[in-house]
Write a protein that holds these residues in place. Structure first.
Motif, PDB file in Angstrom:
ATOM      1  N   LYS A  86      35.909  29.967  52.130  1.00 42.02           N
ATOM      2  CA  LYS A  86      36.894  30.264  53.163  1.00 42.02           C
ATOM      3  C   LYS A  86      36.684  31.678  53.698  1.00 42.02           C
ATOM      4  N   PRO A  87      36.690  31.883  55.003  1.00 40.70           N
ATOM      5  CA  PRO A  87      36.533  33.237  55.550  1.00 40.70           C
ATOM      6  C   PRO A  87      37.602  34.181  54.998  1.00 40.70           C
ATOM      7  N   GLY A  88      37.182  35.367  54.580  1.00 40.84           N
ATOM      8  CA  GLY A  88      38.122  36.348  54.057  1.00 40.84           C
ATOM      9  C   GLY A  88      38.467  36.192  52.598  1.00 40.84           C
ATOM     10  N   VAL A  89      37.850  35.235  51.924  1.00 44.96           N
ATOM     11  CA  VAL A  89      38.155  35.022  50.509  1.00 44.96           C
ATOM     12  C   VAL A  89      37.815  36.272  49.698  1.00 44.96           C
ATOM     13  N   ILE A  90      38.641  36.550  48.691  1.00 46.23           N
ATOM     14  CA  ILE A  90      38.401  37.674  47.780  1.00 46.23           C
ATOM     15  C   ILE A  90      38.063  37.088  46.411  1.00 46.23           C
ATOM     16  N   ILE A  91      36.901  37.463  45.887  1.00 51.20           N
ATOM     17  CA  ILE A  91      36.409  36.925  44.621  1.00 51.20           C
ATOM     18  C   ILE A  91      36.448  38.031  43.571  1.00 51.20           C
ATOM     19  N   THR A  92      36.935  37.699  42.383  1.00 45.57           N
ATOM     20  CA  THR A  92      36.966  38.676  41.303  1.00 45.57           C
ATOM     21  C   THR A  92      36.686  37.972  39.977  1.00 45.57           C
ATOM     22  N   ASP A  93      36.542  38.749  38.925  1.00 42.25           N
ATOM     23  CA  ASP A  93      36.296  38.192  37.596  1.00 42.25           C
ATOM     24  C   ASP A  93      37.014  39.063  36.574  1.00 42.25           C
ATOM     25  N   VAL A  94      36.931  38.669  35.292  1.00 42.89           N
ATOM     26  CA  VAL A  94      37.543  39.470  34.234  1.00 42.89           C
ATOM     27  C   VAL A  94      36.543  39.752  33.114  1.00 42.89           C
ATOM     28  N   GLY A  95      35.273  39.634  33.405  1.00 50.72           N
ATOM     29  CA  GLY A  95      34.240  39.782  32.388  1.00 50.72           C
ATOM     30  C   GLY A  95      34.204  41.168  31.766  1.00 50.72           C
ATOM     31  N   SER A  96      33.835  41.232  30.490  1.00 49.52           N
ATOM     32  CA  SER A  96      33.884  42.498  29.761  1.00 49.52           C
ATOM     33  C   SER A  96      32.631  43.344  29.930  1.00 49.52           C
ATOM     34  N   THR A  97      31.601  42.827  30.575  1.00 46.54           N
ATOM     35  CA  THR A  97      30.464  43.650  31.002  1.00 46.54           C
ATOM     36  C   THR A  97      30.310  43.459  32.500  1.00 46.54           C
ATOM     37  N   LYS A  98      29.927  44.518  33.205  1.00 51.91           N
ATOM     38  CA  LYS A  98      30.016  44.453  34.652  1.00 51.91           C
ATOM     39  C   LYS A  98      28.677  44.459  35.390  1.00 51.91           C
ATOM     40  N   GLN A  99      27.669  45.170  34.894  1.00 51.76           N
ATOM     41  CA  GLN A  99      26.429  45.257  35.655  1.00 51.76           C
ATOM     42  C   GLN A  99      25.777  43.885  35.812  1.00 51.76           C
ATOM     43  N   THR A 100      25.759  43.091  34.744  1.00 48.45           N
ATOM     44  CA  THR A 100      25.199  41.741  34.804  1.00 48.45           C
ATOM     45  C   THR A 100      25.912  40.900  35.852  1.00 48.45           C
ATOM     46  N   ILE A 101      27.221  41.032  35.918  1.00 47.17           N
ATOM     47  CA  ILE A 101      28.021  40.244  36.855  1.00 47.17           C
ATOM     48  C   ILE A 101      27.835  40.730  38.292  1.00 47.17           C
ATOM     49  N   ILE A 102      27.813  42.040  38.489  1.00 42.95           N
ATOM     50  CA  ILE A 102      27.587  42.580  39.834  1.00 42.95           C
ATOM     51  C   ILE A 102      26.231  42.129  40.358  1.00 42.95           C
ATOM     52  N   ASP A 103      25.218  42.138  39.499  1.00 42.16           N
ATOM     53  CA  ASP A 103      23.881  41.664  39.904  1.00 42.16           C
ATOM     54  C   ASP A 103      23.936  40.201  40.330  1.00 42.16           C
ATOM     55  N   SER A 148      32.345  46.245  48.078  1.00 43.07           N
ATOM     56  CA  SER A 148      32.411  46.160  49.543  1.00 43.07           C
ATOM     57  C   SER A 148      33.310  47.257  50.107  1.00 43.07           C
ATOM     58  N   GLY A 149      33.135  48.480  49.598  1.00 41.78           N
ATOM     59  CA  GLY A 149      34.012  49.565  50.011  1.00 41.78           C
ATOM     60  C   GLY A 149      35.422  49.303  49.517  1.00 41.78           C
ATOM     61  N   SER A 150      36.388  49.493  50.402  1.00 44.66           N
ATOM     62  CA  SER A 150      37.789  49.292  50.012  1.00 44.66           C
ATOM     63  C   SER A 150      38.292  47.902  50.367  1.00 44.66           C
ATOM     64  N   ARG A 151      37.445  47.065  50.921  1.00 42.73           N
ATOM     65  CA  ARG A 151      37.874  45.726  51.347  1.00 42.73           C
ATOM     66  C   ARG A 151      38.406  44.922  50.158  1.00 42.73           C
ATOM     67  N   GLY A 152      39.577  44.363  50.331  1.00 36.93           N
ATOM     68  CA  GLY A 152      40.144  43.453  49.358  1.00 36.93           C
ATOM     69  C   GLY A 152      40.895  44.097  48.206  1.00 36.93           C
ATOM     70  N   ILE A 153      40.764  45.404  48.026  1.00 34.23           N
ATOM     71  CA  ILE A 153      41.364  46.044  46.862  1.00 34.23           C
ATOM     72  C   ILE A 153      42.892  45.982  46.913  1.00 34.23           C
ATOM     73  N   ALA A 154      43.472  46.333  48.051  1.00 38.21           N
ATOM     74  CA  ALA A 154      44.932  46.313  48.177  1.00 38.21           C
ATOM     75  C   ALA A 154      45.477  44.901  47.965  1.00 38.21           C
ATOM     76  N   GLU A 155      44.781  43.913  48.534  1.00 37.02           N
ATOM     77  CA  GLU A 155      45.218  42.522  48.400  1.00 37.02           C
ATOM     78  C   GLU A 155      45.144  42.043  46.954  1.00 37.02           C
ATOM     79  N   LEU A 156      44.058  42.427  46.249  1.00 33.28           N
ATOM     80  CA  LEU A 156      43.911  42.011  44.853  1.00 33.28           C
ATOM     81  C   LEU A 156      44.961  42.686  43.970  1.00 33.28           C
ATOM     82  N   LYS A 157      45.212  43.965  44.216  1.00 33.01           N
ATOM     83  CA  LYS A 157      46.251  44.658  43.448  1.00 33.01           C
ATOM     84  C   LYS A 157      47.612  44.010  43.655  1.00 33.01           C
ATOM     85  N   ASP A 158      47.892  43.600  44.891  1.00 30.24           N
ATOM     86  CA  ASP A 158      49.168  42.942  45.168  1.00 30.24           C
ATOM     87  C   ASP A 158      49.241  41.592  44.463  1.00 30.24           C
ATOM     88  N   LEU A 159      48.144  40.834  44.488  1.00 29.04           N
ATOM     89  CA  LEU A 159      48.112  39.532  43.830  1.00 29.04           C
ATOM     90  C   LEU A 159      48.454  39.659  42.346  1.00 29.04           C
TER      91      LEU A 159
END
Length: 282
Positions: A86-103, A148-159
């Motif tokens: 969906k256009p504008g979708v915000i994707i996140t995770d809760v994984g305990s290691t981050k570099q592997t996931i960012i890659d 992606s810079g600051s995109r989606g951060i405010a929305e995720l914090k609100d969620l």
């Protein structure tokens, strides 16, 4: 209607859902899990509105939360990159290691999707959907790794505002070093202490039950899910090994002071450790 897709309804995933449900009761929540019993429980308790497996309805979501083990999150990110999201979708995770996931998220990031890595710095040795609770992360730090810079951060914090956490923006490599020292190495130490103690009392295992509060507090985290922790050791092994080497050096210095009966050295080490630990309570 805002739709939230959550894959993985264990301790962390179900905690996030509980917080979203309380703060945003009008949102539609779709849950995905490999366990049909877990999905049935989530439906019965009103935690989710619809249930499926794999990435069922992920392409219709405004928010996608990946709450499985790191290996599952990596696979999910690869699979999401094959979908028309969906256009504008915000994707996140809760994984305990981050570099592997960012890659693993790079194909999504490169095509313009918003991906924000996440990791709440709290938890429990308990697991499963019934162990989740809305106050699990209250006042804890919740790492966010923007891509992606600051995109989606405010929305995720609100969620996720119902979690009542302290947000902490950080880079992936820095995050992985912090958790190696403050989370992963302590788990290795607790596991080794339990193993060494069990070996010490192997001829009389009932003696291990004599353990008092100090031993139990120090080793509590060794009760956590071995599948999850084996995966963590794999995904952050370089930094864990480095921090373990530093810990072993410190342990060797302390051992030598004990062997030499260096009371001045021991008092100094114990005094500094006491002061450093007391600062955590303020």
């Amino acid at each position: 209607m805002t739709t939230v897709f959550v894959k993985g309804l264990g301790l962390i995933g179900s905690t996030l859902i509980r917080a979203i449900r309380q703060k945003h009761p009008q949102y539609r929540i779709v849950g995905s899990d490999i366990s049909t019993a877990t999905l049935d429980f989530a439906i019965e308790q009103g935690l989710i509105d619809d249930a499926g497996t794999n990435l069922y309805q992920a392409d219709q979501a405004d928010f996608i939360i990946l709450a499985g083990p790191v290996s599952a999150i990596v696979k999910d990110l690869h699979d999401l990159a094959q979908l028309e999201l969906k256009p504008g979708v915000i994707i996140t995770d809760v994984g305990s290691t981050k570099q592997t996931i960012i890659d693993a998220a790079q194909p999504l990031i490169e095509r313009g999707n918003v991906f924000i890595g996440g990791h709440p710095m709290a938890g429990s040795h308990e697991s499963g959907i019934q162990a989740g609770r809305i106050d699990l992360f209250k006042d804890a730090y919740y790492f966010l790794i923007p891509t992606s810079g600051s995109r989606g951060i405010a929305e995720l914090k609100d969620l996720l505002s119902g979690l009542n956490v302290n947000w902490y923006l950080i880079h992936a490599r820095q995050h992985d070093k912090i958790v190696a020292q403050l989370s992963h190495v302590p788990h290795v130490i607790a596991t080794a202490l339990v193993a060494q103690s069990a070996a010490t009392f192997k001829d009389h295992p009932e003696l291990l039950t004599l353990a008092a509060g100090g031993f139990k507090s120090t080793t509590r985290i060794a009760k956590s899910d071995p599948t999850m922790w084996s995966a963590i050791m794999h995904n952050n092994r370089e930094l864990i090994v480095h921090q373990l080497d530093e810990y072993l050096n410190e342990l060797q210095l302390l051992r030598q002071a004990i062997a030499d009966d260096d009371q001045e050295k021991l008092f100094a080490v114990f005094s500094k450790a006491k002061a450093d630990r007391e600062r955590l309570d303020h």
